[in-house]
Design a protein around this motif. Structure first.
Motif, mmCIF file in Angstrom:
data_model
loop_
_atom_site.group_PDB
_atom_site.id
_atom_site.type_symbol
_atom_site.label_atom_id
_atom_site.label_comp_id
_atom_site.label_asym_id
_atom_site.label_seq_id
_atom_site.Cartn_x
_atom_site.Cartn_y
_atom_site.Cartn_z
ATOM 1 N N ARG A 210 0.914 -1.260 -0.038
ATOM 2 C CA ARG A 210 0.137 -0.004 0.071
ATOM 3 C C ARG A 210 0.839 1.415 -0.318
ATOM 4 N N LEU A 211 2.032 1.276 0.522
ATOM 5 C CA LEU A 211 2.934 2.330 0.610
ATOM 6 C C LEU A 211 3.331 2.702 -0.622
ATOM 7 N N ARG A 213 1.818 3.423 -3.097
ATOM 8 C CA ARG A 213 0.992 4.528 -3.579
ATOM 9 C C ARG A 213 0.935 5.785 -2.737
ATOM 10 N N SER A 214 1.822 6.035 -1.712
ATOM 11 C CA SER A 214 1.707 7.001 -0.827
ATOM 12 C C SER A 214 2.926 7.940 -1.208
ATOM 13 N N SER A 333 5.192 6.893 10.523
ATOM 14 C CA SER A 333 4.454 5.721 10.736
ATOM 15 C C SER A 333 3.596 5.611 11.792
ATOM 16 N N THR A 338 3.881 -0.644 9.854
ATOM 17 C CA THR A 338 4.008 0.269 8.955
ATOM 18 C C THR A 338 5.357 0.769 8.922
ATOM 19 N N VAL A 398 2.134 7.879 7.056
ATOM 20 C CA VAL A 398 1.659 7.535 5.601
ATOM 21 C C VAL A 398 0.428 6.531 6.297
ATOM 22 N N VAL A 399 -0.326 6.008 5.379
ATOM 23 C CA VAL A 399 -1.292 5.367 5.570
ATOM 24 C C VAL A 399 -0.842 3.793 6.139
ATOM 25 N N THR A 405 -7.460 3.239 6.781
ATOM 26 C CA THR A 405 -7.355 4.225 5.722
ATOM 27 C C THR A 405 -7.301 5.566 6.159
ATOM 28 N N ARG A 406 -6.871 6.633 5.443
ATOM 29 C CA ARG A 406 -6.692 8.083 5.676
ATOM 30 C C ARG A 406 -6.992 8.635 4.445
#
Length: 407
Positions: A210-211, A213-214, A333, A338, A398-399, A405-406
């Protein structure tokens, strides 16, 4: 807006468990740098003994950085399966094997051993910030400072003793590299006892991908990469810079040792400033300016006084920059899983960026025959690092890879 996920209270160690975790962090940190820093002082002997070219020496110094980048991506998966403590002890086993392999004395054993130690160091580099975030979430800068200081001192001591150690043992390079396994073995034995008393909290299921896409995760990655690129330029080229100013090779080697030792001071003191502020942008800006002044002073300042002053300044700033880069993994994080995922992404991508630094500077120096263009490239790198710090240093997170979710 969803709430930030925090670490469950039971996973935070107390008493004996906290001490055991700190002991594990310190022992692993001390063992991580020597396999890399000990090679540079022995390069000439290795090249002469094995009859290899200068190109091989370049490969031997660049290969560890590439390994740090490639194998870092494996760490989040390994810690998910085995947990932080077991992964770190496993890394010590890998380091032990790699150091012994390099002492065999052949070209292929040297290369294979370098890859093995690179793999162990890469995974440990990623796992340690996650462990710090998990067990010491309110003291990330302080524990990271101790960790980076041990890293730096371990590397500085190894670089300083391998040549006289080889002379004392009557061995050109095999025995000094092989003896690096001794402190790893000691760390492994003590860590096994520390492991029995650690909290041993298991990582939660997560999705590290997922990171990718951050934007913030990428900013931290670039920040780590540019910092590491400048650090490896120093490891590879500082002695040449110093000798180009008319100072002898013995002095150049001493300058590298002094620079490495002063890094420990920077890695201990800069986190004290980090702890007192939620916004690290100004710290990154100050360090970027100091690093640029350090490189400029070494290449343009009056020799020898100006060169020595600039070497000390550069060492302090780079020690602080390294500590800041590692601390950002935890500060940006929301939880330990994370942190480990961000550490894996930033160190994986960052060290691949860093591998280009020494090669680019060396190419520019070979083509131009002077340090004007390389210095311009280093100043540009400092400017890029300042820009990345202005983004990564903002008080954001980060998410979570655990699934929160953020917006």
């Amino acid at each position: 807006m969803s709430s930030t996920r925090v670490e469950p209270a039971p996973t935070r160690p107390k008493g004996t468990a906290a001490v055991a975790t700190i002991v594990l962090i310190v022992l692993v940190a001390v063992a991580l740098r020597p396999p890399f820093t000990a090679v540079a002082p022995l390069l000439e002997r290795i090249q002469h003994d094995l009859g290899v070219s200068t190109t091989f020496s370049g490969v031997l110094t660049t290969l560890p950085v590439v390994c740090l980048g490639v194998f870092a991506f494996l760490a989040p998966t390994l810690r998910q399966r085995f947990g932080d403590e077991k992964v770190l002890v496993g890394c010590l086993v890998v380091l032990l094997v790699g150091n012994l392999l390099r002492a065999v004395g052949s070209v292929w054993a040297l290369l294979l051993g370098t890859v093995v130690v690179g793999a162990g160091i890469a995974v440990a580099n990623v796992a340690l910030p996650g462990l710090i975030k998990r067990d010491f979430p309110h003291n990330v800068p302080v524990i990271t400072a101790a960790y980076t200081m041990c890293l730096t001192l371990g590397g500085a001591v190894a670089a300083s003793i391998v040549v006289p150690l080889g002379d004392a043992l009557g061995s050109t390079w095999q025995a000094p590299l092989g003896l690096l396994a001794a402190p790893v073995l000691v760390a492994l034995v003590i860590s096994a006892f520390a492991l029995r008393h650690s909290s041993g909290a298991a990582p939660q299921p997560s999705r590290p991908g997922r990171l990718w896409r951050s934007p913030l995760a990428w900013q931290v990655t670039v920040f780590m990469g540019l910092q590491s690129a400048m650090a490896y330029v120093v490891f590879g080229w500082l002695p040449t810079m110093v000798t180009s100013r008319g100072m002898g090779p013995e002095v150049a080697g001493l300058a590298l040792g002094v620079q490495a030792a002063v890094q420990a001071v920077g890695s201990m003191t800069v986190p004290l400033f980090i702890k007192r502020t939620r916004d690290q942008r100004w710290i990154a800006a100050v360090l970027a300016v100091l690093i640029a002044l350090g490189f400029a002073g070494i290449l343009l300042g009056p020799a020898p006084t100006g060169v020595w002053a600039a070497t000390v300044l550069l060492g302090y700033a780079q020690g602080g920059a390294f500590a800041l880069a590692l601390t950002l993994f935890g500060l940006r994080s929301p939880d330990s899983d994370t942190t480990a995922a961000l550490s894996g992404m930033a160190q994986g991508g960052g060290y691949l960026i860093a591998a280009v630094g020494p090669l680019l500077i060396g190419f520019a120096y070979d083509v131009t025959g002077n340090w004007t263009v390389p210095l311009a490239l280093l100043v540009a790198c400092c400017a890029g690092w300042l820009w990345a710090g202005a983004l990564a240093g903002r008080p954001r997170e980060v998410v979570s890879v655990r699934g929160s979710t953020r917006p």
